[in-house]
Design a protein around this motif. Structure first.
Motif, PDB file in Angstrom:
ATOM      1  N   PRO A   1       0.754  -1.085  -0.051  1.00 45.83           N
ATOM      2  CA  PRO A   1       0.249   0.051   0.482  1.00 45.83           C
ATOM      3  C   PRO A   1       0.534   1.247   0.141  1.00 45.83           C
ATOM      4  N   ALA A   2       0.940   2.235  -1.430  1.00 45.89           N
ATOM      5  CA  ALA A   2       1.282   3.354  -0.938  1.00 45.89           C
ATOM      6  C   ALA A   2       1.015   4.215   0.711  1.00 45.89           C
ATOM      7  N   CYS A   3       1.714   5.255   0.791  1.00 49.59           N
ATOM      8  CA  CYS A   3       1.879   6.298   1.697  1.00 49.59           C
ATOM      9  C   CYS A   3       1.887   7.345   0.832  1.00 49.59           C
ATOM     10  N   ALA A   4       1.956   8.621   1.724  1.00 46.31           N
ATOM     11  CA  ALA A   4       2.097  10.077   1.856  1.00 46.31           C
ATOM     12  C   ALA A   4       4.072  10.343   1.385  1.00 46.31           C
ATOM     13  N   ASP A   5       4.647   9.216   1.959  1.00 44.97           N
ATOM     14  CA  ASP A   5       6.007   9.899   1.701  1.00 44.97           C
ATOM     15  C   ASP A   5       6.368   8.960   0.231  1.00 44.97           C
ATOM     16  N   ASP A   6       5.577   8.420  -0.389  1.00 45.46           N
ATOM     17  CA  ASP A   6       6.131   7.703  -2.287  1.00 45.46           C
ATOM     18  C   ASP A   6       5.637   9.274  -2.872  1.00 45.46           C
ATOM     19  N   VAL A   7       5.422  10.359  -2.406  1.00 43.96           N
ATOM     20  CA  VAL A   7       5.836  11.531  -3.320  1.00 43.96           C
ATOM     21  C   VAL A   7       6.762  11.239  -4.679  1.00 43.96           C
ATOM     22  N   ALA A   8       7.932  11.362  -3.873  1.00 44.03           N
ATOM     23  CA  ALA A   8       8.900  11.785  -5.201  1.00 44.03           C
ATOM     24  C   ALA A   8       9.234  10.476  -5.878  1.00 44.03           C
ATOM     25  N   GLY A   9       8.796   9.216  -5.270  1.00 43.00           N
ATOM     26  CA  GLY A   9       8.536   7.902  -5.341  1.00 43.00           C
ATOM     27  C   GLY A   9       7.622   7.680  -7.115  1.00 43.00           C
ATOM     28  N   VAL A  10       6.679   8.080  -6.979  1.00 46.09           N
ATOM     29  CA  VAL A  10       5.383   8.171  -8.056  1.00 46.09           C
ATOM     30  C   VAL A  10       5.779   9.064  -8.429  1.00 46.09           C
ATOM     31  N   LEU A  11       6.444  10.329  -8.239  1.00 46.69           N
ATOM     32  CA  LEU A  11       6.256  11.338  -9.450  1.00 46.69           C
ATOM     33  C   LEU A  11       7.820  10.987 -10.692  1.00 46.69           C
ATOM     34  N   GLU A  12       9.035   9.891  -9.978  1.00 48.38           N
ATOM     35  CA  GLU A  12       9.868   9.268 -11.150  1.00 48.38           C
ATOM     36  C   GLU A  12       8.853   8.422 -11.672  1.00 48.38           C
ATOM     37  N   LEU A  13       8.013   7.849 -11.294  1.00 48.73           N
ATOM     38  CA  LEU A  13       6.924   7.022 -12.042  1.00 48.73           C
ATOM     39  C   LEU A  13       6.884   7.705 -13.343  1.00 48.73           C
ATOM     40  N   HIS A  14       6.249   8.889 -13.140  1.00 48.47           N
ATOM     41  CA  HIS A  14       5.179   9.968 -14.045  1.00 48.47           C
ATOM     42  C   HIS A  14       6.793   9.505 -14.915  1.00 48.47           C
TER      43      HIS A  14
ATOM     44  N   SER B   1      13.331   1.797  -7.155  1.00 47.22           N
ATOM     45  CA  SER B   1      12.623   2.631  -8.394  1.00 47.22           C
ATOM     46  C   SER B   1      10.988   1.846  -7.810  1.00 47.22           C
ATOM     47  N   VAL B   2       9.785   3.058  -8.060  1.00 52.65           N
ATOM     48  CA  VAL B   2       8.514   2.902  -8.563  1.00 52.65           C
ATOM     49  C   VAL B   2       8.536   2.426  -9.737  1.00 52.65           C
ATOM     50  N   VAL B   3       7.914   1.716 -10.106  1.00 52.58           N
ATOM     51  CA  VAL B   3       7.851   0.629 -11.591  1.00 52.58           C
ATOM     52  C   VAL B   3       6.476   1.082 -11.384  1.00 52.58           C
TER      53      VAL B   3
ATOM     54  N   VAL C   1       1.619   2.040 -15.896  1.00 53.67           N
ATOM     55  CA  VAL C   1       2.728   0.907 -15.392  1.00 53.67           C
ATOM     56  C   VAL C   1       4.334   2.190 -15.985  1.00 53.67           C
ATOM     57  N   ARG C   2       4.999   2.297 -15.926  1.00 56.70           N
ATOM     58  CA  ARG C   2       6.473   2.402 -16.664  1.00 56.70           C
ATOM     59  C   ARG C   2       6.441   1.431 -17.894  1.00 56.70           C
ATOM     60  N   ASP C   3       6.721   2.665 -18.644  1.00 56.79           N
ATOM     61  CA  ASP C   3       6.713   2.141 -20.203  1.00 56.79           C
ATOM     62  C   ASP C   3       7.698   0.822 -20.407  1.00 56.79           C
ATOM     63  N   ASP C   4       9.049   0.427 -19.630  1.00 53.94           N
ATOM     64  CA  ASP C   4       9.573  -0.682 -19.932  1.00 53.94           C
ATOM     65  C   ASP C   4       8.957  -2.392 -18.695  1.00 53.94           C
ATOM     66  N   TRP C   5       8.107  -2.056 -18.247  1.00 57.56           N
ATOM     67  CA  TRP C   5       7.357  -2.913 -17.353  1.00 57.56           C
ATOM     68  C   TRP C   5       5.744  -3.228 -18.074  1.00 57.56           C
ATOM     69  N   GLN C   6       5.873  -2.496 -18.934  1.00 57.96           N
ATOM     70  CA  GLN C   6       4.510  -2.883 -19.656  1.00 57.96           C
ATOM     71  C   GLN C   6       4.270  -4.087 -20.588  1.00 57.96           C
ATOM     72  N   ARG C   7       3.502  -5.029 -20.452  1.00 59.67           N
ATOM     73  CA  ARG C   7       3.450  -6.312 -21.400  1.00 59.67           C
ATOM     74  C   ARG C   7       4.212  -7.058 -20.392  1.00 59.67           C
ATOM     75  N   ARG C   8       4.426  -7.144 -19.446  1.00 58.08           N
ATOM     76  CA  ARG C   8       4.739  -8.151 -18.778  1.00 58.08           C
ATOM     77  C   ARG C   8       4.210  -8.953 -17.942  1.00 58.08           C
TER      78      ARG C   8
ATOM     79  N   GLY D   1       8.746   9.326 -15.353  1.00 57.06           N
ATOM     80  CA  GLY D   1       9.851   7.751 -16.239  1.00 57.06           C
ATOM     81  C   GLY D   1       8.947   7.096 -17.343  1.00 57.06           C
ATOM     82  N   CYS D   2       7.202   7.951 -17.521  1.00 64.34           N
ATOM     83  CA  CYS D   2       6.741   6.599 -18.610  1.00 64.34           C
ATOM     84  C   CYS D   2       6.402   8.100 -19.325  1.00 64.34           C
ATOM     85  N   SER D   3       6.259   7.098 -20.744  1.00 62.60           N
ATOM     86  CA  SER D   3       6.424   7.892 -22.012  1.00 62.60           C
ATOM     87  C   SER D   3       5.152   8.914 -21.686  1.00 62.60           C
TER      88      SER D   3
END
Length: 358
Positions: free
Chosen positions: A193-206, A255-257, A275-282, A208-210
């Motif tokens: 489960p996510a929490c507010a402390d994950d904002v930085a990691g989720v921002l990096e996820l975005h 890293s959050v993917v 889902v980050r592009d390099d983790w899609q279709r898996r 890293g997405c196309s």
């Protein structure tokens, strides 16, 4: 000079603390730190002082009493007492985040307790403080019983101790909710489960997405969401957000993917995946969607809603892999898919009925 801890109660009235400190100053006592803890019997003043070697315990007590202090307690202190209370509490909190099993020792350190014991139940006992005894509620069940010879516990100490116990219980609960997910290709990820402390990691996820992946997730554009919006998504008022993390290239950090949102409203819940592009279709999106469906089933929601672009073939394929029927309504390029979770009464509804595997 010698370090001492002094605790005394004074009337909670203007000028009374200054009278006490003046009495100590007349005897060459240097006050290093002071904490004031309000109680129903007055203000409890907790001092760490540096006193001349010639002063003994009896003389310090006499100085306090001349300064209108009462119920005085005096004890020698060590250099570690120079750390202020907020710093000590934060240090103990950090320790509990790493090792929640150390709750008893953290309570002993925080309060200088002579004994700390855990009880599976506290039938007939009221949680709170009685003199130098304290009983704390353990959110996981049972309670912690603390005792010390002196001084008596204060409400402020009780509040700090209860906060530490609740922190440890939260860490344990989150650890229990964390699972290792193995994908069909053998890759391992951590899902929790996510929490507010994950904002930085989720921002990096975005980041890293196309732009295409972000547009498919948010429908209205490909711009990065603001941190305030991400916080609301990570800790929804109703529902659940899961994040999937993979080891980074350095082998240490993660890293959050992927992020999966279940946002409840009424008896329905909206679902969305990123889902980050390099983790899609898996198989990652399918695994996260199944977990959200299971949570929605247990929470008693009647149906899931998904808003999907008609051209988003991967998401439609992921939905079909649930092996559950769904109803689709189209509005231009947007599909609204409804997945019933309970057995509903027959309802006339316009739209196309998608059977599993269609």
């Amino acid at each position: 000079m010698t370090l001492w801890r002094i605790r005394a109660t004074v009337d909670d009235r203007p000028g009374y603390l200054s009278v006490l400190t003046a009495s100590l100053a007349l005897r060459g006592v240097n006050i290093l730190t002071v904490q004031v803890q309000p109680t129903e019997h007055g203000a409890v003043d907790d001092f760490l002082v540096d006193a001349p070697d010639a002063l003994d315990e009896a003389e310090l007590i006499a100085a306090v009493e001349r300064g209108r202090g009462r119920d005085c307690w005096v004890a020698r202190s060590e250099a570690r007492g120079l750390a202020d209370q907020p710093t000590r509490v934060l240090g103990l909190a950090t320790r509990l985040v790493r090792d929640p099993d150390a709750t008893g020792e953290a309570l002993r350190t925080l309060l200088g307790a002579d004994s700390v014991s855990w009880r599976p139940a506290s039938i007939g006992l009221d949680r709170g403080i009685v003199g130098a005894s304290m009983l704390l509620a353990d959110p996981a069940g049972g309670s912690f019983a603390l005792r010390r010879a002196a001084p008596a516990f204060t409400p402020a100490e009780y509040a700090r101790a209860q906060a530490l116990v609740e922190l440890a219980a939260t860490v344990v609960r989150r650890a229990a909710e964390q699972v290792t997910l193995v994908l069909p290709d053998g890759a391992e990820l951590t899902v929790r489960p996510a929490c507010a402390d994950d904002v930085a990691g989720v921002l990096e996820l975005h980041e890293g997405c196309s732009a295409r992946s972000r547009h498919r997730r948010y429908l209205g554009g490909a711009a990065l969401p603001q941190p305030a919006r991400l916080r609301r998504l990570l800790e929804p008022s109703r529902g659940l957000t899961l994040i999937a993390s993979a080891p980074a290239s350095d082998g240490v950090a993660e890293s959050v993917v992927a992020m999966a949102n279940l946002l409840g409203e009424g008896d329905e819940a909206e679902v969305a995946l990123l889902v980050r592009d390099d983790w899609q279709r898996r198989g990652l999106g399918s695994a996260l969607l199944r977990r959200l469906v299971g949570h929605a089933d247990r929470a008693g929601y009647a149906a899931l809603l998904l808003h999907v672009q008609a051209e988003n073939t991967p998401m439609l394929r992921t939905l079909r892999r649930l092996d559950r029927p769904s109803v689709a309504e189209r509005d231009g390029a947007l599909l609204t898919l409804t997945v019933p979770l309970a057995v509903p009464a027959p309802v006339e509804r316009k739209g196309t009925f998608l059977t599993p595997g269609a």
